[in-house]
Design a protein around this motif. Structure first.
Motif, PDB file in Angstrom:
ATOM      1  N   UNK A   1     -51.694  22.631 -17.729  1.00  0.00           N
ATOM      2  CA  UNK A   1     -50.320  22.822 -18.183  1.00  0.00           C
ATOM      3  C   UNK A   1     -50.251  23.313 -19.613  1.00  0.00           C
ATOM      4  N   UNK A   2     -51.258  23.002 -20.414  1.00  0.00           N
ATOM      5  CA  UNK A   2     -51.218  23.308 -21.845  1.00  0.00           C
ATOM      6  C   UNK A   2     -52.104  24.478 -22.256  1.00  0.00           C
ATOM      7  N   UNK A   3     -53.116  24.789 -21.481  1.00  0.00           N
ATOM      8  CA  UNK A   3     -54.081  25.807 -21.922  1.00  0.00           C
ATOM      9  C   UNK A   3     -54.303  26.855 -20.835  1.00  0.00           C
ATOM     10  N   UNK A   4     -54.415  28.092 -21.278  1.00  0.00           N
ATOM     11  CA  UNK A   4     -54.711  29.164 -20.330  1.00  0.00           C
ATOM     12  C   UNK A   4     -56.213  29.357 -20.178  1.00  0.00           C
ATOM     13  N   UNK A   5     -56.991  28.830 -21.134  1.00  0.00           N
ATOM     14  CA  UNK A   5     -58.448  28.899 -21.059  1.00  0.00           C
ATOM     15  C   UNK A   5     -59.035  27.696 -21.792  1.00  0.00           C
ATOM     16  N   UNK A   6     -60.273  27.320 -21.469  1.00  0.00           N
ATOM     17  CA  UNK A   6     -60.894  26.181 -22.154  1.00  0.00           C
ATOM     18  C   UNK A   6     -61.208  26.516 -23.615  1.00  0.00           C
ATOM     19  N   UNK A   7     -61.462  25.485 -24.407  1.00  0.00           N
ATOM     20  CA  UNK A   7     -61.743  25.687 -25.826  1.00  0.00           C
ATOM     21  C   UNK A   7     -63.040  26.437 -26.082  1.00  0.00           C
TER      22      UNK A   7
END
Length: 146
Positions: free
Chosen positions: A63-69
């Protein structure tokens, strides 16, 4: 380097959870399977907690990120086919877990406690992984034409 540090931290938290919950103790796991004897239902609560944490985690992350860090994209399973390979692997995992009382997630942290059984299980697991990958590599190796 940051990716390695965070991976190690996440692994340490997982291992601590396994140790605190008692899942590094094969007798506790085997007692879960002994419904007619000294049944210990605590594994249900550990699995339920893991399922709840995973569900919330997936909800928050996607829900918050389009890709991992630390990667360009999320790596999620795409194969939705239930085939003989999946069934055989699942059955092998379940039989091994029922016989030894260890699964890979519990065996790795249990190595910290030592003991012949966990070392033997982990060694057999590594050999099994290597053999499975070798056999899979042979199965998918392209055949040259004459």
């Amino acid at each position: 380097m940051q990716k390695l540090i965070y991976s190690g931290l996440i692994g340490a938290i997982f291992g601590l959870g396994i140790a605190i919950s008692g899942m590094a103790n094969p007798a506790k796991v085997l007692n879960f399977f002994d419904v007619a004897g000294s049944w210990d239902p605590s594994l249900i609560f550990v699995m339920g907690g893991a399922l709840l944490t995973t569900a919330l985690g997936y909800r928050l992350v996607f829900g918050a990120a389009s890709k991992p860090l630390f990667d360009a994209e999320f790596h999620l399973p795409i194969n939705k086919i239930i085939d003989a390979r999946l069934i055989a692997g699942s059955a092998t995992f379940g039989i091994g877990w029922g016989i030894a009382g260890f699964c890979p997630g519990g065996a790795i942290p249990a190595l910290g406690f030592g003991g012949v059984s966990v070392i033997a299980f982990t060694g057999a697991m590594v050999i099994g992984i290597v053999l499975a990958r070798a056999l899979d590599g042979l199965r998918h190796k392209p055949v040259k034409a004459f």
